[in-house]
Design a protein around this motif. Structure first.
Motif, mmCIF file in Angstrom:
data_model
loop_
_atom_site.group_PDB
_atom_site.id
_atom_site.type_symbol
_atom_site.label_atom_id
_atom_site.label_comp_id
_atom_site.label_asym_id
_atom_site.label_seq_id
_atom_site.Cartn_x
_atom_site.Cartn_y
_atom_site.Cartn_z
ATOM 1 N N ASP A 1 0.816 -1.215 0.000
ATOM 2 C CA ASP A 1 0.000 0.000 0.000
ATOM 3 C C ASP A 1 0.850 1.265 0.000
ATOM 4 O OD1 ASP A 1 -2.122 -1.608 -0.052
ATOM 5 O OD2 ASP A 1 -2.657 -1.397 2.074
ATOM 6 N N GLU A 2 1.960 1.191 0.743
ATOM 7 C CA GLU A 2 2.865 2.350 0.733
ATOM 8 C C GLU A 2 3.602 2.448 -0.602
ATOM 9 O OE1 GLU A 2 5.473 2.837 4.408
ATOM 10 O OE2 GLU A 2 4.347 0.994 4.830
ATOM 11 N N ALA A 3 3.930 1.277 -1.146
ATOM 12 C CA ALA A 3 4.746 1.265 -2.361
ATOM 13 C C ALA A 3 3.978 1.784 -3.567
ATOM 14 C CB ALA A 3 5.240 -0.153 -2.638
ATOM 15 N N GLU A 4 2.725 1.417 -3.660
ATOM 16 C CA GLU A 4 2.008 1.689 -4.907
ATOM 17 C C GLU A 4 2.049 3.151 -5.348
ATOM 18 O OE1 GLU A 4 -1.900 -0.036 -5.493
ATOM 19 O OE2 GLU A 4 -2.277 1.442 -7.076
ATOM 20 N N PRO A 5 1.706 4.106 -4.448
ATOM 21 C CA PRO A 5 1.758 5.507 -4.945
ATOM 22 C C PRO A 5 3.153 5.916 -5.407
ATOM 23 C CG PRO A 5 1.361 5.418 -2.561
ATOM 24 C CD PRO A 5 1.210 4.024 -3.071
ATOM 25 N N LEU A 6 4.203 5.403 -4.759
ATOM 26 C CA LEU A 6 5.563 5.770 -5.163
ATOM 27 C C LEU A 6 5.910 5.196 -6.528
ATOM 28 C CD1 LEU A 6 7.430 5.163 -1.781
ATOM 29 C CD2 LEU A 6 6.551 7.301 -2.694
ATOM 30 N N VAL A 7 5.592 3.910 -6.704
ATOM 31 C CA VAL A 7 5.924 3.266 -7.970
ATOM 32 C C VAL A 7 5.124 3.924 -9.095
ATOM 33 C CG1 VAL A 7 5.880 1.086 -9.228
ATOM 34 C CG2 VAL A 7 6.518 1.120 -6.815
ATOM 35 N N ARG A 8 3.877 4.209 -8.781
ATOM 36 C CA ARG A 8 3.043 4.840 -9.798
ATOM 37 C C ARG A 8 3.565 6.247 -10.136
ATOM 38 N NH1 ARG A 8 -1.904 3.500 -11.673
ATOM 39 N NH2 ARG A 8 -2.501 2.042 -10.028
ATOM 40 N N GLU A 9 3.956 6.984 -9.107
ATOM 41 C CA GLU A 9 4.473 8.335 -9.352
ATOM 42 C C GLU A 9 5.722 8.275 -10.249
ATOM 43 O OE1 GLU A 9 5.486 10.615 -5.836
ATOM 44 O OE2 GLU A 9 6.454 12.165 -7.049
ATOM 45 N N PRO B 1 13.681 3.916 -21.861
ATOM 46 C CA PRO B 1 14.028 2.739 -21.044
ATOM 47 C C PRO B 1 13.671 2.911 -19.563
ATOM 48 C CG PRO B 1 15.840 3.301 -22.510
ATOM 49 C CD PRO B 1 14.800 4.355 -22.707
ATOM 50 N N SER B 2 13.881 4.128 -19.029
ATOM 51 C CA SER B 2 13.570 4.325 -17.615
ATOM 52 C C SER B 2 12.071 4.244 -17.356
ATOM 53 C CB SER B 2 14.086 5.693 -17.146
ATOM 54 O OG SER B 2 15.462 5.786 -17.383
ATOM 55 N N THR B 3 11.290 4.772 -18.298
ATOM 56 C CA THR B 3 9.838 4.673 -18.159
ATOM 57 C C THR B 3 9.413 3.207 -18.162
ATOM 58 O OG1 THR B 3 9.727 6.676 -19.489
ATOM 59 C CG2 THR B 3 7.655 5.548 -19.048
ATOM 60 N N MET B 4 10.011 2.452 -19.043
ATOM 61 C CA MET B 4 9.654 1.038 -19.139
ATOM 62 C C MET B 4 9.997 0.307 -17.844
ATOM 63 S SD MET B 4 10.356 -0.079 -23.039
ATOM 64 C CE MET B 4 11.821 0.753 -23.565
ATOM 65 N N THR B 5 11.169 0.619 -17.303
ATOM 66 C CA THR B 5 11.543 -0.015 -16.041
ATOM 67 C C THR B 5 10.501 0.296 -14.967
ATOM 68 O OG1 THR B 5 13.856 0.288 -16.605
ATOM 69 C CG2 THR B 5 13.355 -0.166 -14.299
ATOM 70 N N ALA B 6 10.104 1.577 -14.911
ATOM 71 C CA ALA B 6 9.136 1.968 -13.891
ATOM 72 C C ALA B 6 7.813 1.250 -14.085
ATOM 73 C CB ALA B 6 8.930 3.475 -13.935
ATOM 74 N N ARG B 7 7.414 1.099 -15.329
ATOM 75 C CA ARG B 7 6.146 0.451 -15.588
ATOM 76 C C ARG B 7 6.227 -1.045 -15.274
ATOM 77 N NH1 ARG B 7 2.167 1.368 -20.793
ATOM 78 N NH2 ARG B 7 0.312 0.751 -19.631
ATOM 79 N N MET B 8 7.386 -1.624 -15.560
ATOM 80 C CA MET B 8 7.635 -3.021 -15.183
ATOM 81 C C MET B 8 7.451 -3.185 -13.681
ATOM 82 S SD MET B 8 8.865 -5.514 -17.166
ATOM 83 C CE MET B 8 10.320 -6.380 -16.544
ATOM 84 N N ASN B 9 8.013 -2.215 -12.951
ATOM 85 C CA ASN B 9 7.930 -2.302 -11.503
ATOM 86 C C ASN B 9 6.490 -2.181 -11.019
ATOM 87 O OD1 ASN B 9 10.641 -2.680 -11.208
ATOM 88 N ND2 ASN B 9 11.084 -0.483 -10.980
ATOM 89 N N TYR C 1 6.518 6.033 -12.406
ATOM 90 C CA TYR C 1 6.129 5.712 -13.774
ATOM 91 C C TYR C 1 5.520 6.945 -14.461
ATOM 92 C CZ TYR C 1 2.959 4.211 -17.461
ATOM 93 O OH TYR C 1 2.277 4.118 -18.651
ATOM 94 N N GLU C 2 4.592 7.596 -13.758
ATOM 95 C CA GLU C 2 3.890 8.693 -14.421
ATOM 96 C C GLU C 2 4.797 9.884 -14.712
ATOM 97 O OE1 GLU C 2 -0.555 7.529 -12.794
ATOM 98 O OE2 GLU C 2 0.536 9.213 -11.859
ATOM 99 N N ARG C 3 5.656 10.185 -13.754
ATOM 100 C CA ARG C 3 6.567 11.312 -14.014
ATOM 101 C C ARG C 3 7.513 11.011 -15.171
ATOM 102 N NH1 ARG C 3 6.641 15.518 -10.403
ATOM 103 N NH2 ARG C 3 5.755 15.128 -8.339
ATOM 104 N N ARG C 4 8.006 9.797 -15.202
ATOM 105 C CA ARG C 4 8.907 9.451 -16.299
ATOM 106 C C ARG C 4 8.174 9.443 -17.629
ATOM 107 N NH1 ARG C 4 12.619 4.644 -13.644
ATOM 108 N NH2 ARG C 4 14.033 6.045 -12.548
ATOM 109 N N ARG C 5 6.960 8.910 -17.594
ATOM 110 C CA ARG C 5 6.199 8.862 -18.836
ATOM 111 C C ARG C 5 5.982 10.279 -19.361
ATOM 112 N NH1 ARG C 5 0.412 7.343 -17.676
ATOM 113 N NH2 ARG C 5 0.522 9.509 -17.016
ATOM 114 N N ASP C 6 5.613 11.180 -18.439
ATOM 115 C CA ASP C 6 5.326 12.546 -18.891
ATOM 116 C C ASP C 6 6.582 13.264 -19.368
ATOM 117 O OD1 ASP C 6 2.795 11.944 -18.244
ATOM 118 O OD2 ASP C 6 2.741 13.111 -16.375
#
Lengths: 1093, 164
Positions: free
Chosen positions: A911-919, A933-941, A921-926
């Motif tokens: 529950d603690e991890a999800e907002p961080l991992v999502r953030e 590659p970094s966005t992909m890693t984040a999305r993998m995570n 991913y979203e920041r990198r995507r934007d």
């Protein structure tokens, strides 16, 4: 401006317009009365309209032309004979209809004409003789030209088709029509570089040589007779006064030709009416080449009338081309080529005595070819100095240039450095090196009270560099050494000699100013070579001497402080550098003013210091300040201004503000291309920085293009054995490694390492960087046994070279830590990384980006060691510090965020991890796009998080989307693509879709076999995954093969007790168990079936 | 896009100005048209339309030439730093150049009164555009261009005369 409120000015204009057009509509004689009536008492308005009406009637001036440029040019075109009814458009001559006059010469006009009968389409050029000049003699010459030209069938010579006489007896020639531009404007129009001009010129020589070998002289070579087509083809026109070499008409001389010859290009013997040989064409080629390269005539002004021009040609010695070039054009680095050889080549062409010129155009062409290949030309004094300079240029062109520039900047006058090169060459080098410093010094020198001292300095420095530095390595003096004298050795020798010269009773004993000059020069030269230790000691001594001098030049002191400060920065000695740079800035401000070049340089240096300290925001301020100053003082395209743009771009890049950085690089590159040309080392260096930005932005394709073209250009320009070329190879290796193309990266790193070893020695910072690069690609390939010795050697040598506390040494230790981490030797990795972290905290400070890198790396290692409780506070701290110093969107901040998210997943705090991992991913995507590659890693995570927390259905789309991106951007067999496939296969297995799962897992295995070494851990893991799925599908025999191989690889590479080896053995046991179970069932079924009822 | 136009025009202008020194048969193609062909290629790629290009190019050309002549004029007066902008062979400052500078100043004043008229002049004088092209570039009728042009031309010339 407010659109809603009409100002009184607007109303006045509207009124003016109304009156103007109303008056125009009236007959002229009624306008005055109308204006009187309309304007009433407003005399100003009335006068304004009247003036406009007058202006409206008048013609002329710039404004009355659609394009004043066109008009301006037309003014300069020769005016034709006004009333020649024969020579007019539409007139038919010899079956051709004249269309347009395209040229005009001493003898007549040249027309573009078309076949009149329309039978077939043909455009020709018709040369029609001038009325009033149609003497027997000229008619005869035209007939001659016809015969002569008919023999000249050559791709670069315009063909003669036909000829004859008009009805009134005027001769004409019908020639090939060339749609081209005269060579001089062509070269200017296309802004051709010197090399390109020389190549064109060689073609001209070839064509002339062809004519010569047919016993034909041109005798009127001039730019107007040498056209270049839009396709770049040279065409020689107008062998109008050529005559047979066999001497049948030797009596024809200048005086009898009535000015048909173009005197600017006439040789002395032509003017004197002497017998001509091929040497007269060689002479004219010399004049042409002179003009092509300098834009000037060899004898200065040709404005003095025919007699004066003839006198100059016969009597005055031509200028040296290199001295004629104006300072503006000298800013083009390619003009630097115009030294030594070309001066000699051209002057040999222009010799007054024909016997002293080249014997043929072919010889001249060969000389040009030699020059283009950087080989010594035959012309010119065969002195040691010359050969030495040629030798150095061939071998170390850019380094020597850098040396000369460095030297130039260090000296007090414009004439102090000889360097075995011409004085004008030095002048140009200096201009290129930065007119800023140069001007500054020139002014300073002019102001200097003791002119005699300046001259002495100049002479002494010059002599020292000539005798002690350059000649000491001239090939003739030490034949045994050949091409392989390392520059470092040259400088070392010069250093020894200066020490000797400054010793008691030495040459420079008691002459501190001289010693300071030379030491500053040597210091800069060492610094340019990356040899910072001797650079520091020379600069220190120079500064000390400078300070002793009661009347030292402020600008020179500021410059020395700055340079010493920068060398200290390079040596990692930031604390000691600061007071020097501060002093430079303050002294500059106080005594030279904030707009002075030396002050601005010092401000820039302060920026560099701040950058090295990781204080990016402050560095940006300094660079911007320097940039604004340079821009104001020198203009937007000055090298210093462009250099500051590059630095601004670089710092924005380091700050992760990629989109903002990009235009600064753009500006710098475009500017440098203008000022120095596309192939200039500075332009290429700027492109390299831009390429690295593209890498950071994840735009690998674009970066690849940039790096490949830079490498190509450098190989072409500098040759293979050149520090710049080697750097390009290293860059390309870095990029290919990032792209996962390890096998291609490997030879590049290897080549860069070998070359740097040869050129710079093994114990050199850049050599050691290449060594680490090579090690890291071995690391990526899983070839750890090859990676480790390279990594360790690089670390040891870096330590010995720079000391344990230098940032680069710490970086080397850190890299070894990362390698050991990959090798799963976590304790050693932890120790090294922790040490690097502590050193960085101490040397660079707690907030420095590199310190935070180490902190984060340490956390990552601890996480891998499953020491989560130790890792968490570290990663949280690095995240906080990065958020504060670099901002929320910086790649490093997101890296920390990612590490924290993953760590929390490991700790099953989903529950603690999800907002961080999502953030993350979203920041990198934007910021970087979905495919980075970094966005992909984040999305993998993110997918992994869902996977682990049991939200399998949520995980799958993320995984598939990443796989899609990877297939597209990285290719089917990239290790990341393979990992994606393997992970998805496992997930599909869990989702109860074993067939699809098995297929992906199989793809992962076969891909890994293609792109990784046979015993790579990755292959073991993919095999194990595949085997597991096969077990589920009850394909036991296939599963057994895979799992046995997997266990073998993993146990060999990782050891029997390693987590994953144990896991694979577990899978093997599960397989056995499942098979037994199935067999049992089958036996039971069989047994049951055979059991009699 | 503009940097590329600027870039290309500067190169063309440099060559052109250099070419002016010599009595050669360089045909008087307007620089801007030349640049358009080179930059846009046969397909006109990269530009919204020709109008867009001409507006940008005329502005760039004005900037390049004015900048260049200003430096030249400054050098002639004995001041100023070396011109690196148009770095090839130097040409002499002649009356035409002085006139161009004056027109530019007058044009700035006109621009404050009517920006549309000023743009017409810019396109016509610096862009080498015909009446039709100017109309296309500004999206107004040829009649309007003609009217603006006639007025602006007379106004500018009367301004120059008044300055004398």
């Amino acid at each position: 401006m407010n659109n809603h409120r009409e100002s009184s000015e607007d109303r006045a204009l509207a009124r003016l317009e109304e009156l103007f057009f109303a008056a125009l509509d009236l007959p002229t004689e009624r306008r005055d009365a109308y204006l009187d009536e309309q304007c009433g008492g407003d005399a100003g308005l009335r006068a304004a309209v009247a003036r406009m009406l007058r202006a409206d009637r008048g013609r002329g001036g710039v404004i009355d032309n659609d394009s004043w440029c066109a008009r301006r040019l037309a003014e300069r075109l020769p005016q034709g004979s006004e009333d020649d009814p024969l020579a007019a458009p539409g007139v038919v001559i010899g079956g051709y209809r004249l269309a347009e006059r395209i040229g005009m010469g001493g003898m007549g006009t040249v027309w573009r004409a078309h076949r009149a009968d329309q039978a077939f389409e043909r455009t020709v050029a018709i040369k029609l003789i001038k009325r009033g000049m149609d003497s027997e003699e000229i008619t005869r010459r035209f007939r001659l030209e016809r015969q002569v030209l008919a023999r000249l069938d050559h791709p670069h010579i315009a063909r003669l088709y036909d000829g004859g006489s008009t009805t009134d007896g005027r001769p004409y020639l019908v020639m090939e029509y060339i749609d081209g531009m005269a060579i001089l404007p062509y070269c200017g129009y296309h802004a051709l570089a010197v090399d390109a001009i020389l190549r064109l010129f060689r073609t001209v020589c070839d064509a002339i040589q062809f004519a010569h070998s047919n016993l034909i002289l041109h005798r009127d070579i001039k730019p107007g007779n040498v056209l270049v087509t839009s396709g770049g083809q040279v065409k020689l026109l107008d062998f109008g006064i050529a005559k047979l070499l066999d001497g049948e008409d030797a009596s024809l001389t200048m005086s009898s030709r009535q000015g048909a010859l173009t005197p600017r290009y006439a040789s002395p013997e032509q003017i004197r009416g002497e017998r001509l040989s091929t040497a007269c064409d060689v002479y004219a080629l010399g004049v042409l080449l002179f003009e092509l390269l300098t834009g000037e005539w060899p004898y200065g002004s040709d404005a003095g009338g025919l007699r004066e021009v003839e006198r100059l040609i016969c009597e005055r010695e031509p200028s040296r081309p290199s001295q004629v070039i104006s300072p503006e054009s000298a800013a083009t680095s390619s003009r630097r080529r115009l030294i030594g050889d070309l001066d000699w080549v051209i002057l040999k062409c222009l010799a007054k005595d024909p016997r002293h010129r080249y014997a043929s155009a072919a010889e001249l062409a060969d000389e040009i070819a030699r020059h283009l290949q950087n080989q010594p030309v035959l012309a010119g004094p065969p002195s040691i100095t010359y050969r030495a300079s040629k030798f150095l240029r061939r071998n170390r062109a850019a380094v020597i240039a850098g040396l000369a520039i460095a030297g130039m900047l260090a000296t007090a006058t414009t004439i102090s450095l000889r360097f075995a090169l011409s004085e004008s060459h030095q002048r140009r080098l200096a201009v290129e090196a930065g007119a800023a410093a140069f001007e500054q010094q020139r002014v300073a020198a002019a102001r200097a009270a003791d002119a005699a001292l300046q001259a002495e300095i100049a002479r002494a420095v010059s002599a020292f560099l000539n005798d002690d530095l350059l000649l000491s390595i001239a090939p003739s003096s030490e034949p045994g050494q050949g091409r392989d004298v390392p520059l470092r050795a040259v400088l070392d020798r010069a250093s020894e000699r200066i020490d000797a010269a400054c010793a008691p009773r030495g040459r420079f004993d008691g002459k501190p100013t001289l010693e300071a000059e030379i030491r500053a020069t040597l210091g800069d030269a060492y610094s340019a070579l990356g040899e910072y230790e001797p650079a520091e000691s020379h600069l220190r001594r120079a500064l000390a001497l400078e300070r002793l001098e009661s009347h030292g030049e402020t600008a020179r002191t500021v410059g020395l402080l700055r340079r010493l400060g920068l060398v200290l920065c390079r040596r990692g000695n930031l604390d000691e550098a600061l007071p020097l740079i501060h002093e430079a800035v303050e002294l500059g401000h106080a005594e030279l003013g904030p707009r002075d070049a030396a002050t601005l340089n010092a401000i820039e240096a302060l920026g560099i210091w701040m950058h090295d300290c990781g204080r990016y925001g402050e560095a940006l301020e300094q660079f911007s300040l320097a940039h604004a100053g340079y821009c104001d003082v020198f203009g937007p395209e000055h090298p210093s201004t462009l250099g500051a743009s590059l630095k601004i771009g670089g710092i924005l890049q380091d700050m992760g503000r990629f989109d903002e950085a990009s235009p600064h690089f753009d500006t710098a590159i475009v500017g440098l291309q203008h000022v120095f040309g596309a192939d200039d080392p500075r332009t290429l260096a700027a492109q390299r920085h831009f390429g690295r930005l593209r890498v950071d932005m994840g735009d690998y394709e674009n970066a690849l293009e940039l790096f490949e073209s830079a490498l190509g250009a450098r190989r072409r320009i500098c040759g293979q054995e050149h520090v710049d070329t080697l750097q390009s190879e290293h860059d390309l290796g870095d990029l290919l490694k990032k792209m996962g193309r390890y096998e291609e990266a490997l030879p590049l790193y290897q080549a860069a390492l070998d070359g740097r070893r040869r050129m710079l020695g093994e114990v050199h910072a850049t050599t050691l960087t290449s060594m680490r690069g090579l090690a890291s690609v071995f690391q990526s390939l899983g070839r750890f046994s090859e990676a480790e010795p390279h990594m360790r050697r690089s670390l040891e040598l870096t330590f010995s070279l720079l000391g344990a506390d230098h940032p680069t040494s710490i970086e080397a230790a850190s890299s070894l830590g990362s390698l050991l981490f990959s090798m799963e030797r976590l304790e050693e990795a932890e120790r090294l990384t922790r040490e690097a972290f502590e050193r960085r905290s101490r040397v660079l400070g707690a907030d420095h980006p590199e310190t935070l890198d180490s902190m984060n790396n340490l956390a990552a290692i601890l996480r891998k060691m499953r020491r989560f409780d130790e890792a968490e506070p570290l990663v949280r701290e690095s995240l906080d510090r990065r958020r504060r110093t670099l901002g929320d969107n910086h790649p490093s901040t997101l890296y920390s965020l990612n590490t924290l998210g993953v760590l929390l997943v490991d700790m099953r705090r989903f529950d603690e991890a999800e907002p961080l991992v999502r953030e993350t991913y979203e920041r990198r995507r934007d910021a970087l796009g979905e495919d980075h590659p970094s966005t992909m890693t984040a999305r993998m995570n993110l997918a992994g998080l869902f996977d682990m927390s049991g939200q399998l259905a949520e995980a799958l789309p993320h995984h598939l989307s990443v796989l899609d991106s990877r297939r597209r951007t990285q290719g089917e067999d990239h290790v990341d693509t393979l990992r994606s496939k393997s992970v998805i296969a496992t997930l599909l297995g869990k989702l109860g879709r074993p067939e699809e799962a098995e297929q992906l897992a199989a793809e992962a295995v076969s891909g890994a076999r293609r792109s990784l070494p046979a015993d790579h851990v990755g292959i073991g893991i993919y095999l194990a995954n595949h085997g597991k799925l096969l077990t589920e599908l009850r394909r036991f025999d296939d599963a057994e093969g895979d799992l046995l191989e997997a266990c073998d690889i993993l146990e060999t590479k990782l050891g029997r007790d390693e987590r994953r080896a144990v896991w694979a053995r577990g899978l093997l046991r599960e397989l056995m168990a499942a098979r037994e179970q199935v067999q049992d069932v089958q036996e039971a079924v069989r047994a049951g079936a055979s059991k009699p009822k | 896009m503009l940097p590329h136009v600027y870039d290309e025009l500067r190169r063309l202008a440099a060559g052109f100005l250099k070419g002016c020194r010599y009595d050669q048969t360089l045909r008087a193609t307007a620089l801007v048209h030349e640049a358009y062909l080179r930059l846009a290629g046969p397909s006109g790629a990269g530009w919204n339309d020709r109008a867009h290009f001409f507006r940008a190019a005329a502005k760039a050309m004005r900037h390049i030439l004015i900048d260049y002549f200003r430096r030249r004029a400054a050098e002639k007066r004995g001041g100023g730093e070396p011109a690196v902008r148009l770095s090839e062979t130097a040409i002499l400052v002649d009356d035409t150049e002085v006139e161009i500078l004056e027109i530019d100043e007058a044009l700035q004043r006109l621009s404050a009164l009517s920006s549309e008229k000023a743009r017409v002049v810019e396109l016509r004088v610096f862009g080498g555009c015909t009446i039709e092209e100017t109309a296309e570039a500004l999206g107004i009728s040829t009649a309007s261009v003609e009217r603006h042009w006639r007025f602006a031309r007379a106004w500018l010339k009367s301004q120059l005369d008044a300055d004398e």
